[in-house]
Design an enzyme around this catalytic site. Structure first.
Site, PDB file in Angstrom:
ATOM      1  N   SER A 186       0.831  -1.206   0.000  1.00 43.85           N
ATOM      2  CA  SER A 186       0.000   0.000   0.000  1.00 43.85           C
ATOM      3  C   SER A 186       0.864   1.253   0.000  1.00 43.85           C
ATOM      4  CB  SER A 186      -0.902   0.025   1.240  1.00 43.85           C
ATOM      5  OG  SER A 186      -1.670  -1.153   1.327  1.00 43.85           O
ATOM      6  N   ASP A 214      -8.095   3.908  -1.850  1.00 43.65           N
ATOM      7  CA  ASP A 214      -9.379   3.750  -2.545  1.00 43.65           C
ATOM      8  C   ASP A 214     -10.381   2.940  -1.737  1.00 43.65           C
ATOM      9  OD1 ASP A 214      -7.634   1.635  -3.100  1.00 43.65           O
ATOM     10  OD2 ASP A 214      -8.345   1.315  -5.138  1.00 43.65           O
ATOM     11  N   GLU A 225     -22.322  14.557  11.802  1.00 40.64           N
ATOM     12  CA  GLU A 225     -21.620  14.560  13.084  1.00 40.64           C
ATOM     13  C   GLU A 225     -20.178  14.095  12.962  1.00 40.64           C
ATOM     14  OE1 GLU A 225     -24.599  13.177  12.529  1.00 40.64           O
ATOM     15  OE2 GLU A 225     -25.970  14.450  13.673  1.00 40.64           O
ATOM     16  N   HIS A 248     -29.920  17.505  25.494  1.00 43.15           N
ATOM     17  CA  HIS A 248     -31.091  16.632  25.323  1.00 43.15           C
ATOM     18  C   HIS A 248     -30.801  15.183  25.708  1.00 43.15           C
ATOM     19  CE1 HIS A 248     -32.153  20.168  23.078  1.00 43.15           C
ATOM     20  NE2 HIS A 248     -33.396  19.776  23.046  1.00 43.15           N
TER      21      HIS A 248
END
Lengths: 669, 669
Positions: free
Chosen positions: B61, B176, B389, B438
């Site tokens: 890689s 990729d 997020e 919340h």
């Protein structure tokens, strides 16, 4: 590429545009159109009524999509409301779960609920909760965490195309705000890759999010290009033109080769001129006086009922399990041979493959998790999700919706990528089995990014979850089989390294159990481990024995639920002297499981806690375990200190109270 | 749209294609090209050498991207290796963190490390870990969980463009396989939206993932269309042609209006014919004999050093904090008035805005979290991340890299969406502050999808984290200020509802502290709560007092680290009788924090644990708290039972051992 399984599409070319799906659908008569517009108004009026009655909710987000849902319900959805378990039913998932007033108003229009029940919306005890949940028989999954309904729909459509091979269609209603979630694009990517023409995503582009305009407002071209680039056939329409809606949905149902994305330009609060397309009305019920004006403007209360097109009657929801379930013969391993539990997982999964409802999926690491064994044995029931963990969980949830028993696997660390999806899967009452390999510092050289060190804490905190962590291959195989029969979110942590098989193949293991691996009536301390640390506990018990200290060793392979009886007995015998060793950060894992189990007892045990306190690095597993303080030597030291420390006695002797010294604790966190 | 802040680009049109960025770059001389090819070979050879020496790692890689990195290092990266803190340095983030052999070989080529150190790769004690971490001075963030480096690069580029306003460029090297992660598309979406022309993503498309081919193999057109649709300028090249690489990077650096995505077709294992483009070589070091042949084929070991272009010398990394920090005047609230802690967070954040390095971002719920107050007061330093997020956390991490103090907010439940990013932020040693509003059943009608009920467990398990949960507005304001001065991952849980202010504005609160709100020497039981349950504990103490039971009440606002002294004293006084009440599932939260704190003591407390055990529904907050067993009445009942139960005495009396009954526990989980 053989591990992709058969029937997978060739790689799609995003520029190909099958003309077949563009053929003209039969038009609506003027009477049809008028009826659909009326039905849309009823859905709006009811969305206003139920949310105003509740004093909260999202009427404006419902009003934007009301015409779409009216056309879908009356003309395209194939659904038997009296038989929600009919396997030929379509699936309609409100990815924008906050449009629950619209969803429930639709139930009324379908005759599934009464007007009276509709008005119980959001009240304590009503099944019509603030966001839909499967407490309602016509709801497949809980939504409300945006960006999840579409990926789960992809999972349902995968099951429909590759497993059920039934002609049902999956419809996902999405809001435009949630299109910013990466999970939406993970989902469309997989829908395109797998050629899910049985899936239609509807983007309700009403331009307004919670606190203002969305990223792209009414720039529908952005969404069109994206949907196309991700392998879908995009159709842009006016979401309040019933003819356009009807044509789009009609074409979508007959699409070939690709999923369809209907991109509908809509108006938030549509129907009530005082709030149409106005900011500041997200998630607000109309006050009663405004609601009255709104209902008046929209033509008053109606109680129309729609006959939805029913599917063919059918039997069971899917092929398996057969009345006479095939015999599963689990793999067995010789005591003392060295086998990684992840290998046993893979072997056992292949064995479970004889059950036709067992399916598997993996996040492009199946040669590490050993799910590749299942992929080779049952390519038809294996789904490669590539490196997309949110979609991995969603696929599992979608297949659970269709009644399959999905096993999803990746590194333990990478399930954290989908934690919100796992959280929601619990609310969805989904039955999914997760196998997380390569946990803890034991993985060695790859370093902390690959080490699951918070997975036990995270998974234990999931509602109704089961958390397993076997230490040898035979128990791992048995527990993999137990996973198949356990509902809810079931997580098993497997180990990278190969360690000696401890148990004979006829030993039994169950969810909620524990094994006392060594014991005597004279045990002075209990060493509690799971997975790799159980082996370290055994090494420590040997050393302690040579020093004349008798140590009980407990394999706490079921981390949740935990075997309180085994722990209580160990506490009684040892005077409450516990060493808990775990390849995990100190918070919320095995140690917490032990403490929480006995904290309510009159005399909770004193726990010396060997856990990973400093940020790990790369190195050999044994180097890292020693540095982390969870090696056999570390456990020996902790036990020795504890045995010599003050504690309540095992026989009723007098003692003074007070707080003794804490056994050694290394480093920070 | 005013809350987007100034200088935001107009919404991009994906079809616009600024010709300016296509102008011809100066060409390479044949000598240049030959040098770059040689440098690429050196990087390959060194990648093979260090991984073979380690016995593990990802040489293939690394080899695919070696030519790209050679050209980048020698001709485009602007970096002073002796001054990694120079604010004008470019940033190069290896999103494909497993290409660490290449990264470290690049350090050698830059003269930053010796060949000797390179060969310590992956060894215990070496800073050259399996995946890069910021233990190394030239590494900004830890990578290795795929799909995170690019989003964080977007955060760094946002800081560069909108805060620093410096000409540095941000380069992200992506694999990729990781393009399947939704987070990649969240990142490109924001890069396009914010017009980050100072960002270049390089896709190293070597076709092969860990266990086979990637989804799209060498179909570069798919990536090109996607990158373009997400607002970037895509450039497709041959990743082994140094001229093409050079032209692409040169253009990328001079891009205007848009980020650039260089899509490079490469060959995994490039340079060594035995493994080039072959499956089965992911994450495997070459055995020594193969390594020898590979090095021979690639022309042998070289020790070339490259002079990287240095930036202008410069002073501090960003504007603030100024030598004389401006006075921050925190908001104050009157005792007894009803104020939600989320409101106090927003007010305090505005006050902290006087510190020029404080920045904020939110996930499209700023009118709920109250971050909108900061957005209005300091629009230049507020970044709307919309409902994304993962990108929200990445933006915070990126700004932490640039030395800012980011405060990110959304609902507590929705931080679970980015849990893997928070996990990695800890390994990255990032300093990020998170406010989750919340939380718990206290939110009421919206139902379980919106209730953070596992957030405390998840956040406590993050390495080195701080977890705060104030119960009133004055303490929330003080703790918000404390967050600014606390390193690592700092999470504060805020409450939806408005509850009475308990503390006067001059009371002090600090990380690691706790408040004894009520106490006497005769206390028979300690009621421990935080946030909303502290108010319920106070109600319970009143009821118990009327029954003649004296209860100590402890506000455990610092859930991690926890104040052991206050807990120990309470245990000593009450004979170890604790009721812990939390609006959270029973695992890993406040209860576990208390148990873990004292479990090593000689006599750990006996804990009656009031927590949310059943799946909550919709309803009024008080209905849901009562149903969950965490109301004042529930706490009273638990305390009464505990006071009457067996326990060790507060004075040194004899007693018999054994395990008493457990205080009542409701339902499942």
């Amino acid at each position: 590429m053989s591990d992709r399984g058969p029937q997978r599409p060739t790689q799609h070319t995003v520029s190909d545009d099958p003309a077949t799906i563009l053929q003209q659908p039969p038009g609506l008569t003027p009477v049809d159109s008028e009826f659909l517009r009326e039905l849309g108004q009823q859905l709006r009026v009811d969305s206003v009524r139920c949310s105003t009655a509740a004093g909260s909710g999202h009427p404006t987000s419902s009003m934007s999509a009301a015409d779409i849902v009216a056309v879908l319900l009356a003309r395209h959805l194939v659904y038997d409301w009296s038989r929600p378990d009919n396997p030929n039913n379509d699936h309609l998932i409100y990815s924008k779960g906050h449009a629950s007033p619209l969803c429930y108003s639709m139930f009324k229009a379908a005759g599934a609920i009464t007007d009276e029940e509709l008005l119980t919306f959001r009240k304590f005890g009503s099944r019509l909760e603030g966001h839909p949940t499967p407490v309602i028989p016509w709801v497949d999954v809980a939504t409300g965490s945006l960006g999840q309904g579409l990926p789960i729909s992809v999972g349902v459509a995968l099951a429909g195309k590759y497993l059920d091979k039934l002609p049902f269609h999956v419809w996902a209603l999405c809001g435009d705000s949630e299109l910013a979630e990466g999970s939406i694009w993970e989902a469309l990517d997989k829908a395109g890759y797998y050629g899910l023409s049985n899936l239609t995503a509807i983007f309700d582009v009403n331009r307004l999010g919670q606190r203002g305009e969305t990223e792209y407002g009414w720039n529908l071209e952005v969404y069109r290009q994206r949907a196309e680039a991700f392998g879908a056939h995009p159709v842009v329409i006016d979401g309040h033109d019933v003819e356009q809606i009807d044509a789009a949905l009609s074409n979508a149902r007959r699409a070939v080769g690709k999923p369809t994305v209907v991109i509908a330009r809509t108006i938030k609060g549509k129907g009530f001129s005082e709030i149409e397309n106005k900011d500041g009305w997200h998630g607000r019920a109309l006050p009663p006086d405004m609601a009255e004006r709104a209902i008046l403007e929209m033509g008053g209360v109606r109680h129309m009922t729609v006959q939805t097109q029913k599917p063919e009657p059918a039997g069971a929801r899917h092929a398996g399990p057969a009345p006479q379930a095939p015999r599963v013969t689990l793999p067995t391993y010789e005591v003392g041979s060295k086998v990684a539990t992840r290998k046993a997982y893979g072997d056992a999964l292949v064995a479970l493959g004889r059950l036709p409802d067992v399916v598997a999926m993996d996040g492009e690491v199946s040669n590490s998790t050993h799910a590749d064994e299942f992929a080779r044995a049952y390519p038809d029931r294996f789904f490669e999700m590539f490196i997309a963990e949110q979609m991995l969980i969603s696929a599992a949830v979608g297949m659970s919706v269709r009644g399959y028993r999905p096993f999803a696997s990746t590194f333990a660390a990478f399930f954290t990528r989908a934690y919100d999806f796992i959280r929601m899967a619990a609310i969805s009452q989904a039955n999914i089995r997760l196998s997380g390999s390569h946990a803890g510092v034991e993985i060695g050289q790859d370093g902390p990014s690959q080490m699951g060190l918070e997975d036990l804490a995270a998974m234990r905190a999931i509602h109704g979850s089961t958390v397993l962590y076997p230490s040898d291959a035979n128990s791992a195989a048995k527990l993999t089989a137990a996973m198949a029969d356990t509902d809810g979110v079931v997580f098993m942590r497997t180990t990278r390294g190969a360690y000696p098989v401890l148990y004979s193949a006829d030993e039994e293991f169950q969810v909620g159990g524990a094994k006392v691996v060594r014991s005597s009536d004279r045990d002075q301390v209990a060493l509690i481990g799971a997975g790799v640390t159980l082996h370290n506990c055994l090494a420590a018990a040997d050393r302690l024995a040579s020093e004349g200290v008798s140590a009980r060793v407990i394999d706490l392979y079921s981390v949740k639920p935990v075997d309180k009886d085994v722990l209580r007995e160990a506490s009684a015998v040892t005077g409450g002297r516990f060493v808990v060793a775990e390849d995990h950060y100190p918070q919320g894992g095995l140690g917490a499981a032990v403490m929480e189990a006995l904290a309510g007892d009159a005399r909770p045990p004193r726990v010396a806690h060997c856990a990973v306190r400093d940020l790990p690095t790369s190195g050999r597993p044994e180097e890292l375990m020693e540095a982390a303080g969870i090696s056999g030597g570390n456990i020996t030291d902790a036990a020795r200190t504890l045995v010599n420390a003050e504690r309540f006695e095992t026989a009723g002797s007098s003692q003074r109270p007070g707080q003794g010294g804490v056994p050694p604790e290394k480093g920070g966190n």
